[in-house]
Design a protein around this motif. Structure first.
Motif, mmCIF file in Angstrom:
data_model
loop_
_atom_site.group_PDB
_atom_site.id
_atom_site.type_symbol
_atom_site.label_atom_id
_atom_site.label_comp_id
_atom_site.label_asym_id
_atom_site.label_seq_id
_atom_site.Cartn_x
_atom_site.Cartn_y
_atom_site.Cartn_z
ATOM 1 N N ASP A 354 66.717 -34.624 -3.278
ATOM 2 C CA ASP A 354 67.236 -33.402 -2.413
ATOM 3 C C ASP A 354 68.507 -34.380 -2.524
ATOM 4 O O ASP A 354 69.591 -33.816 -1.852
ATOM 5 N N LEU A 355 68.387 -36.336 -2.377
ATOM 6 C CA LEU A 355 70.051 -35.945 -2.536
ATOM 7 C C LEU A 355 71.470 -35.336 -3.505
ATOM 8 O O LEU A 355 72.671 -35.299 -2.860
ATOM 9 N N HIS A 356 70.611 -35.530 -4.775
ATOM 10 C CA HIS A 356 71.347 -34.346 -5.175
ATOM 11 C C HIS A 356 72.119 -32.587 -5.112
ATOM 12 O O HIS A 356 72.915 -32.316 -5.268
ATOM 13 N N LEU A 357 71.094 -31.904 -4.570
ATOM 14 C CA LEU A 357 71.563 -30.884 -3.729
ATOM 15 C C LEU A 357 72.038 -31.283 -2.824
ATOM 16 O O LEU A 357 72.615 -29.863 -2.082
ATOM 17 N N LEU A 358 72.181 -32.354 -1.961
ATOM 18 C CA LEU A 358 72.933 -33.232 -0.837
ATOM 19 C C LEU A 358 72.474 -32.162 0.144
ATOM 20 O O LEU A 358 72.645 -31.728 1.636
ATOM 21 N N LYS A 359 71.240 -32.585 0.316
ATOM 22 C CA LYS A 359 70.510 -31.656 1.574
ATOM 23 C C LYS A 359 69.549 -33.230 2.158
ATOM 24 O O LYS A 359 68.558 -32.883 2.843
ATOM 25 N N SER A 360 68.958 -33.703 1.817
ATOM 26 C CA SER A 360 68.255 -35.116 2.121
ATOM 27 C C SER A 360 69.196 -35.572 3.377
ATOM 28 O O SER A 360 70.210 -35.426 4.018
ATOM 29 N N PRO A 361 68.395 -36.408 4.003
ATOM 30 C CA PRO A 361 68.296 -36.370 5.896
ATOM 31 C C PRO A 361 69.548 -38.027 5.690
ATOM 32 O O PRO A 361 69.834 -38.006 6.593
ATOM 33 N N ARG A 362 68.864 -38.527 4.225
ATOM 34 C CA ARG A 362 69.580 -39.751 4.530
ATOM 35 C C ARG A 362 71.169 -39.967 4.656
ATOM 36 O O ARG A 362 72.525 -40.980 4.697
ATOM 37 N N LEU A 363 71.563 -38.875 4.705
ATOM 38 C CA LEU A 363 72.933 -38.420 3.744
ATOM 39 C C LEU A 363 73.740 -37.949 5.521
ATOM 40 O O LEU A 363 74.675 -37.512 5.680
ATOM 41 N N ASN A 364 73.083 -37.951 6.965
ATOM 42 C CA ASN A 364 73.424 -37.791 8.052
ATOM 43 C C ASN A 364 74.209 -38.648 8.681
ATOM 44 O O ASN A 364 74.516 -38.979 9.373
ATOM 45 N N LYS A 365 73.985 -40.774 7.832
ATOM 46 C CA LYS A 365 74.888 -41.510 7.568
ATOM 47 C C LYS A 365 75.342 -42.047 6.767
ATOM 48 O O LYS A 365 74.789 -42.144 5.747
ATOM 49 N N LEU A 366 77.121 -41.692 6.411
ATOM 50 C CA LEU A 366 78.063 -40.901 5.144
ATOM 51 C C LEU A 366 78.393 -43.127 5.247
ATOM 52 O O LEU A 366 79.084 -43.660 5.949
ATOM 53 N N ALA A 367 77.665 -43.442 3.879
ATOM 54 C CA ALA A 367 78.569 -45.015 3.767
ATOM 55 C C ALA A 367 80.135 -44.813 3.425
ATOM 56 O O ALA A 367 80.973 -46.298 3.506
ATOM 57 N N VAL A 368 80.571 -43.148 2.994
ATOM 58 C CA VAL A 368 81.811 -43.536 3.327
ATOM 59 C C VAL A 368 82.650 -42.929 3.857
ATOM 60 O O VAL A 368 82.521 -41.377 4.301
ATOM 61 N N ARG A 369 84.157 -42.921 4.579
ATOM 62 C CA ARG A 369 84.913 -42.043 5.498
ATOM 63 C C ARG A 369 86.264 -41.941 4.944
ATOM 64 O O ARG A 369 86.481 -41.995 3.954
ATOM 65 N N TYR A 370 86.782 -40.263 5.351
ATOM 66 C CA TYR A 370 87.709 -40.508 5.764
ATOM 67 C C TYR A 370 88.563 -40.003 6.581
ATOM 68 O O TYR A 370 88.827 -39.727 7.626
ATOM 69 N N LEU A 371 89.808 -41.157 6.537
ATOM 70 C CA LEU A 371 90.210 -41.323 7.390
ATOM 71 C C LEU A 371 92.065 -41.186 6.778
ATOM 72 O O LEU A 371 92.319 -40.521 6.024
ATOM 73 N N GLY A 372 93.284 -40.954 8.134
ATOM 74 C CA GLY A 372 94.455 -40.601 8.095
ATOM 75 C C GLY A 372 94.790 -40.152 9.136
ATOM 76 O O GLY A 372 94.278 -39.754 10.211
ATOM 77 N N LYS A 373 96.357 -39.627 9.704
ATOM 78 C CA LYS A 373 96.800 -39.302 10.288
ATOM 79 C C LYS A 373 97.324 -38.136 9.717
ATOM 80 O O LYS A 373 97.568 -37.819 8.904
ATOM 81 N N GLY A 374 97.404 -36.722 10.933
ATOM 82 C CA GLY A 374 98.141 -35.576 10.853
ATOM 83 C C GLY A 374 97.065 -34.688 10.162
ATOM 84 O O GLY A 374 95.480 -34.704 9.894
ATOM 85 N N THR A 375 97.514 -33.292 9.053
ATOM 86 C CA THR A 375 96.974 -32.346 9.124
ATOM 87 C C THR A 375 96.981 -32.110 7.615
ATOM 88 O O THR A 375 96.636 -31.077 6.659
ATOM 89 N N ASN A 376 97.436 -33.327 6.411
ATOM 90 C CA ASN A 376 98.079 -32.624 5.429
ATOM 91 C C ASN A 376 96.200 -33.572 4.242
ATOM 92 O O ASN A 376 96.595 -34.728 4.266
ATOM 93 N N ASP A 377 96.125 -32.519 3.870
ATOM 94 C CA ASP A 377 94.846 -32.856 3.230
ATOM 95 C C ASP A 377 95.092 -32.081 1.752
ATOM 96 O O ASP A 377 94.198 -32.438 0.771
#
Length: 461
Positions: A354-377
């Motif tokens: 379930d984790l590897h299919l990215l459908k686990s409810p444990r992924l509702n709270k993420l340990a990694v965040r995406y941060l920064g400013k602007g719209t440049n991705d």
């Protein structure tokens, strides 16, 4: 085996030095080849006509720097007392000491004996043409490609020369005859956690060179498949396993080996190739094995076997103990005698899947965040800071919470997080949150692997 039948005594002096495997001395020091070649080297003395009562094979090995090996070879005389007896046996007849526990590992059933319907992943012959990151990009590509004259298509899409099983005209004809229907646009697992899109007709030497339709057609219905490999050329810790709900490409796990696809469910033949609803399907499990487990355990469910195998293949203890054989052939699976232990490992496998299919409810709270400013991705750089746990992709954006264990985590031959970004260098990261979910999945995977090891150890006792 033939050499063992022919000669009375065989003495192997293994000089190691395999550059491709990146061999090291047992103490972790550098190991060099005695020649300027990549393949490891050995000196083998084979003797016949001695009329010995029992034929034997002997082994000795030498690691270290090249000059150290030369000095050793120049100063030593041959003596059988320096060699240890080894007993090469089926199926590999290895001319070096075998792993402790090989006597029972080789008796376990291999994956093809458990899941008999399988094949290598799809071979497209032209990934850059046939696999795209979005459905719309693929849709535009197939319509434009099909409309061009063959030589114009060759230039426009930089396709190079035709090969034996893939030609531009064949690919265009396959697209046109299929009607360029949107129903043939399907997701495909291309690399770990990197699902893209392709146009799938199932016809060999068509848009895809080898679509492996005898196996992949079963993925048109609701399904799961285990992906692994048969052998690996690189000297890597074994980690060649992943799960998917889609068709897969043959290089999913490594650029140096071919990935194999083992579906859980088998669907009936369908002339129209409709997407089945899952009400009519069989298990891709060897009949005798399935019958035995159903009789042995009243509460057994066939899906548990799939998840149990997935858990076993993620045990670090299993991977390290049997690394020698996992490099040579399909994995072999031990079976727990106790249903409680079997069921517990199956639950871990289900949680992993379930984790590897990215459908686990444990992924509702993420340990990694995406941060920064602007719209440049856009991925302009890949700069990881182990101390801070940050990963920068451009001057404005970065990921936070990526520990060294997560950053260095490998699946097969790929360092997962690095590979995903490298494939997108110079392009916009379409879904940064997907990357956060993948990184968080790896963190949770590491936790689960530690739990699996404790229970797998009980199987070996």
């Amino acid at each position: 085996q033939s050499l063992m039948d022919t000669f009375d005594e065989i003495y192997i002096l293994d000089l190691h030095g395999n550059v491709k495997k990146k061999e090291k001395s047992p103490d972790g020091g550098k190991d060099e080849n005695v020649f300027d070649i990549q393949q490891g080297t050995a000196i083998i003395l084979m003797v016949k006509g001695t009329e010995v009562k029992e034929k034997k094979v002997y082994h000795q090995e030498l690691y270290g720097l090249r000059e150290e090996k030369f000095d050793w070879l120049n100063s030593k005389r041959f003596s059988s007392r320096n060699y240890k007896v080894i007993k090469p046996k089926a199926p590999f007849y290895l001319f070096h000491p075998e792993t402790k526990g090989s006597e029972y590992y080789l008796k376990w059933q291999s994956l093809p004996e458990i899941f008999p319907i399988n094949s290598v992943g799809i071979v497209t012959a032209r990934d850059s043409l046939t696999i795209k990151e979005s459905e719309q990009e693929l849709r535009n590509t197939i319509h434009q490609f099909a409309a061009l004259e063959p030589e114009m298509a060759r230039i426009a899409y930089r396709l190079g020369k035709d090969v034996r099983d893939w030609k531009i005209e064949w690919a265009q004809r396959d697209l046109k005859e299929s009607g360029l229907a949107d129903t043939n646009i399907v997701p495909i697992l291309y690399r770990p956690f990197d699902t893209r899109y392709t146009y799938y007709t199932g016809n060999s030497s068509g848009f895809h060179c080898r679509p492996r339709n005898e196996v992949m057609r079963h993925m048109r219905g609701e399904n799961l498949a285990l992906i692994t490999h048969k052998r690996e050329e690189l000297s890597l810790p074994w980690g060649h396993v992943l799960v998917t709900a889609n068709i897969s490409e043959h290089g999913v796990l490594s650029s140096k080996t071919t990935s194999y696809h083992f579906p859980l469910y088998l669907y009936p033949n369908s002339a129209k190739e409709d997407r089945w609803d899952g009400t009519q399907r069989d298990y891709n499990i060897a009949a005798k094995l399935l019958e035995r487990l159903q009789k042995q355990w009243q509460d057994f469910k066939a899906e548990q076997l799939f998840y149990y195998v997935y858990a076993i293949l993620h045990s670090k203890l299993y991977r390290e103990r049997f690394a020698q054989y996992l490099r040579l052939d399909f994995p072999r699976i031990p079976f727990a005698e106790d249903y409680e232990l079997f069921s517990k490992l199956a639950d871990y496998g289900k949680e992993l899947a379930d984790l590897h299919l990215l459908k686990s409810p444990r992924l509702n709270k993420l340990a990694v965040r995406y941060l920064g400013k602007g719209t440049n991705d856009q991925v302009d750089e890949i700069k990881y800071d182990a101390k801070k746990g940050t990963l920068r992709i451009n001057p404005d954006k970065h990921f936070e919470g990526i520990t060294p264990d997560i950053w260095n985590y490998h699946i097969g031959g790929y360092q997962v997080l690095n590979k995903y970004l490298k494939d997108r260098k110079g392009r916009t990261l379409i879904d940064p949150i997907h990357y956060c979910r993948v990184a968080s999945t790896l963190a949770l995977t590491i936790e689960l692997q530690a739990k699996i090891d404790k229970d797998f150890a009980a199987i070996l006792e």
